[in-house]
Scaffold this motif. Structure first.
Motif, PDB file in Angstrom:
ATOM      1  N   LEU A   7       0.852  -1.203   0.000  1.00  0.00           N
ATOM      2  CA  LEU A   7       0.000   0.000   0.000  1.00  0.00           C
ATOM      3  C   LEU A   7       0.879   1.241   0.000  1.00  0.00           C
ATOM      4  CD1 LEU A   7      -2.847  -1.023   2.487  1.00  0.00           C
ATOM      5  CD2 LEU A   7      -2.931  -0.936  -0.010  1.00  0.00           C
TER       6      LEU A   7
ATOM      7  N   ASN B  84      -6.899   3.454   0.320  1.00  0.00           N
ATOM      8  CA  ASN B  84      -6.395   2.216   0.927  1.00  0.00           C
ATOM      9  C   ASN B  84      -7.537   1.301   1.375  1.00  0.00           C
ATOM     10  OD1 ASN B  84      -3.765   3.005   0.600  1.00  0.00           O
ATOM     11  ND2 ASN B  84      -3.458   3.663   2.717  1.00  0.00           N
TER      12      ASN B  84
ATOM     13  N   PRO C 214       2.107  -1.677   3.980  1.00  0.00           N
ATOM     14  CA  PRO C 214       2.231  -0.233   3.755  1.00  0.00           C
ATOM     15  C   PRO C 214       3.701   0.190   3.804  1.00  0.00           C
ATOM     16  CG  PRO C 214       1.301  -0.675   5.941  1.00  0.00           C
ATOM     17  CD  PRO C 214       1.451  -1.991   5.261  1.00  0.00           C
TER      18      PRO C 214
ATOM     19  N   TYR D 197       3.741   7.740   3.699  1.00  0.00           N
ATOM     20  CA  TYR D 197       2.919   8.359   4.749  1.00  0.00           C
ATOM     21  C   TYR D 197       3.725   9.447   5.460  1.00  0.00           C
ATOM     22  CZ  TYR D 197       0.218   4.222   3.627  1.00  0.00           C
ATOM     23  OH  TYR D 197      -0.497   3.274   2.943  1.00  0.00           O
TER      24      TYR D 197
ATOM     25  N   PHE E  36      -1.482   6.320   8.086  1.00  0.00           N
ATOM     26  CA  PHE E  36      -0.845   5.000   8.199  1.00  0.00           C
ATOM     27  C   PHE E  36      -1.491   4.201   9.332  1.00  0.00           C
ATOM     28  CE2 PHE E  36       2.252   2.743  10.900  1.00  0.00           C
ATOM     29  CZ  PHE E  36       2.530   1.668  10.078  1.00  0.00           C
TER      30      PHE E  36
ATOM     31  N   THR F 299      -4.924   3.066   8.415  1.00  0.00           N
ATOM     32  CA  THR F 299      -4.866   2.025   7.385  1.00  0.00           C
ATOM     33  C   THR F 299      -4.573   0.667   8.019  1.00  0.00           C
ATOM     34  OG1 THR F 299      -4.127   3.568   5.669  1.00  0.00           O
ATOM     35  CG2 THR F 299      -3.586   1.241   5.332  1.00  0.00           C
TER      36      THR F 299
END
Lengths: 305, 305
Positions: A22, A56, A72, A77, A88, A91
């Motif tokens: 991600l 996301n 991620p 981020y 972040f 997510t």
């Protein structure tokens, strides 16, 4: 339960060795998502972060049935300061709620109490992330504080050993007096570092990052690091194919998760793909999953029992 | 103006090679600061972060006349998630306002567009930080995106070459077929990487991290990396003394900034020190400054003209 046991259970549940990266980039997020965020927050960092989170969540919804784990990449981020870190954190929380495991790709490294502070962040008992990528240049002082957290909290680390990029060899391939390459010497250390945290399935919480772009080296490394799970970047956009990742697996058909980032999350921008970013991501994941499973069938007997 | 030219001007203004590491730890911050933060925010992350900021501002006020540069260690801020990052950002802004330069000690490393994202965060045109520590395991793909930002925005990087910790040698000291050690080979790369960004005083924006705990290696490295400024950790708490850091300097009496963190910011907890953390930090900095300047006088002719 040991991190690798949790990972293997999830891999078997999803019948998939795919990890989705991600790595959101503002200029590649669908216009509609970006425009709605700007409508809410103006042209601010808050808008960027809102767009990242919406994007996301959409990707996670689209791929969650066919992947065990997501990754991620912190840099994307961090670029937006503390607001980015908030995106972040949200997510990761969302991915966990959807039943996925998480590798935080932050390539952190430091020593002693500083390494412990990083470990607290990403591998602490209250951290939602399941695992973290770590860079080994500082030697065991820079690795052991992370491993201590792995053991206490059932988390994992993936140590950079042989990376996927073209200049990886400048340090990693240097030939030593005794005939080993630097990456081989490191692989022996990684195998050692993991011996105290081997789970029920025979894999240690101490994993390794091995690029899909160097299949010959991966074959050697698989033999040195028998008990270490590999995180394999470099599939897709960076040029690695399913045949190239096969040497990263063991005879049990396990031992590696293969990451793709751009090739999945921005699949909607490729020709012949759906314009719907979720549909395009889902199809890209299904293709990749099938691609790897087929290549593996030819060499081992994993039956997804 | 090139980062090293800015650094040297500041070193001469303060007559000091000292760098103060801002590594706040909740359990070592004066009770009064911690209690006031808890009164405002309760026992929350916000309170931690408020305490960190108050503490850091106090340290900066106390040491700013006698140091050129400060070095916040990201791990201690990241530990508190996005609130921690906010405290980091405010600390950097405060240090800049007080006329100090800033090294963000984050040991970041990645490749291509990911490295660029990190560079945007810490070395971008709108970033307040002046420089960043970087880990070299990925080779030049992982270094050049940072150098591009250094050149465009007059920022600097310090690449880990020979670190101060006991296990540093596990990878860094490996002996190569051609007789070099890994850290020497890397030093030659670092010298090369810096050749396009040499400032008026003869130093490149590409610096190196060289531990005070390995003076013999530092002497060799000073010869290989003639144009690279050294960031020298390991003085004080880690065991390095003024004599040990002398080999990190060039004949011009320049070429290194020497960091101390705990030995200064928590000096108030040592015996024979003032209980006032600001007074204790100021005295510790003055002692360290004098200690290094005296050791240097014996070997070179820097006259602080």
């Amino acid at each position: 339960m040991n991190f690798t046991d949790r990972l293997i259970a999830k891999v078997k549940e999803k019948k998939s060795h795919v990890c989705v990266g991600l790595d959101p980039r503002l200029d590649r997020i669908p216009d509609k998502i970006r425009e709605e965020a700007i409508k809410k927050y103006g042209e601010t960092k808050e808008a960027v972060v809102d767009a990242f989170l919406t994007f996301n969540q959409g990707i996670i919804d689209a791929v969650k049935d066919d992947v065990a784990i997501i990754k991620p990449q912190m840099a994307f981020y961090e670029k937006y300061g503390y607001q980015g870190i908030k995106a972040f954190e949200k997510t990761v929380a969302y991915a966990k709620k959807q039943g996925l495991l998480v590798i935080t790709d932050a390539k952190r490294n430091d020593i002693g109490s500083t390494a412990k502070a990083y470990a607290d962040s990403y591998l602490g008992s209250s951290s939602k992330s399941d695992s973290l990528t770590v860079t080994p240049y500082l030697g065991s002082d820079g690795i052991k504080p992370f491993i201590t957290h792995c053991q206490a909290n059932d988390k994992g680390v993936f140590i950079l050993v042989k990376t996927s990029n073209p200049s990886a060899g400048e340090l990693q391939d240097l030939e030593l007096k005794d005939g080993d390459r630097v990456y081989e010497k490191l692989a022996r250390l990684v195998e050692d570092w993991g011996m105290d945290s081997i789970g029920d399935k025979g894999y240690s919480s101490v994993g390794a990052v091995i690029g899909a772009t160097y299949p010959q080296e991966a074959r050697k490394l698989r033999k040195i690091m028998k008990h270490n799970y590999f995180l394999v970047p470099g599939y897709g956009a960076q040029g690695g194919g399913a045949k190239d990742v096969v040497p990263c697996f063991n005879q049990d058909g396990l031992g590696a998760v293969v990451n793709s980032s751009r090739g999945i999350i921005f699949a909607y921008q490729q020709e012949d793909c759906s314009n719907d970013y979720q549909q395009a991501a889902k199809k890209a994941v299904l293709d990749m999953k099938e691609d790897i499973n087929t290549a593996l069938q030819e060499v081992n007997k994993l039956t997804w029992e």
